[in-house]
Enzyme design. Sequence first.
Site, PDB file in Angstrom:
ATOM      1  N   SER A 185       0.864  -1.260   0.009  1.00  0.00           N
ATOM      2  CA  SER A 185       0.137   0.015  -0.071  1.00  0.00           C
ATOM      3  C   SER A 185       0.845   1.262  -0.154  1.00  0.00           C
ATOM      4  O   SER A 185       0.240   2.183  -0.129  1.00  0.00           O
ATOM      5  CB  SER A 185      -0.960  -0.088   1.393  1.00  0.00           C
ATOM      6  OG  SER A 185      -2.275  -0.678   1.109  1.00  0.00           O
ATOM      7  N   VAL A 186       2.004   1.236   0.181  1.00  0.00           N
ATOM      8  CA  VAL A 186       3.033   2.152  -0.116  1.00  0.00           C
ATOM      9  C   VAL A 186       2.830   2.763  -1.640  1.00  0.00           C
ATOM     10  O   VAL A 186       2.968   4.007  -1.812  1.00  0.00           O
ATOM     11  CB  VAL A 186       4.601   2.088   0.217  1.00  0.00           C
ATOM     12  CG1 VAL A 186       5.275   3.230  -0.247  1.00  0.00           C
ATOM     13  CG2 VAL A 186       4.682   1.690   1.490  1.00  0.00           C
TER      14      VAL A 186
END
Length: 390
Positions: free
Chosen positions: A66-67
Amino acid sequence: MSSLKTKDLHAFVNEVIDRTLTEKRIVGTVVQIARRGERVYSRAAGLADREQRRPMEEDALFRYASVTKPIVSTAALVLISQGKLQLSDSVTKWLPNFRPVLSKGEPASITVQQLMTHTAGLTYRFFQEEHGTYALAGVSDGMDQTGISLEDNLKRIASAPLLYEPGTMWRYSIATDVLGAVIEKAVGMPLNEAVHRLVTKPLGMHNTAFVAVDESRLTAAYADSPGEPRRLRDDDTVPFVEGTAGFRLSPNRANDTSAYPSGGAGMVGSAGDFLKLLETLRLGGAPILPEALVKEMTTNQIGDLHMPYWPGRGFGLGFTLLKDPVAANTPESAGTWRMGGTYGHSWFVDPTEELSVVAFTNTALEGMSGKFTTDICEAVYAGIQRTASK
């Protein structure tokens, strides 16, 4: 680096890293910190690959999970700044066939803003029960190897009912994957090319792409396990909250050029590259974004909607925003932005303190939501407060 000014910061952060490695809660990490526009801390520690005894290096490559979301959200904002996309656009303007309905079959309309704020009515398969609607539809969360295209996954997402009427609730979701498909249509090229042209190339993020740019620098992936982290297999499962299906992870996806570009979870890159993005946004967005759009990105967009797992926080256009440090039980200043990544990452930006922190590990989920994340955060603030008091 100014060693006199950062002596205490180094000592506090080093202690957390060393203790966490000794306790075998993570296998390896890269932590980088910028303060007042200067990188004041950078350390690689532990092992990039335990079985091969390969040490962690500062330019190691991590599966972002999710970065990825802030990068793809930034790409959408660049298009908005160019007048090629609008927050108010209906998703069907760009994806005419993406028409998920409510649970009783009622039609619903989703906007680009609702995708970016995770108020679109979507969810993730890993949040649902073992045989939930996304699992039954064969939806990929973007971290497994399915052999399907982004278009195929959109069809599967749209075939499942929405959880709620768009705009009425907040639920972390696969919405950024849908946003990635919108970007493709708005710019007329594949998402990987669009993100390269709009964000990573102009910022010099040469280590960041939808596949590892150098397989030899890619870290091995591990997961929490009694005794010490276990090495993740391909097509593996990592438990999440009790009662949920958990994460389906295929570490080799990071080297698969045929895997569809997941806008919410598919990128691979370094800690230093991501710090470049954070500092670019913290300093106002130049050269890729106007300051007004960065301000909108970093302003709470969801009012008082409840955020499960994130007490005291709201949500901007791509990440959480701290509203109440007491409710969140954190030393961060109000207005701090924060997110993480399943494979073992956390990061935050405190504009008040002119502070950006990237703490990447190769261990899920300790590096995302375990004690390491809170310990690093507390160590950073203890270090800067000690320095300020001298």
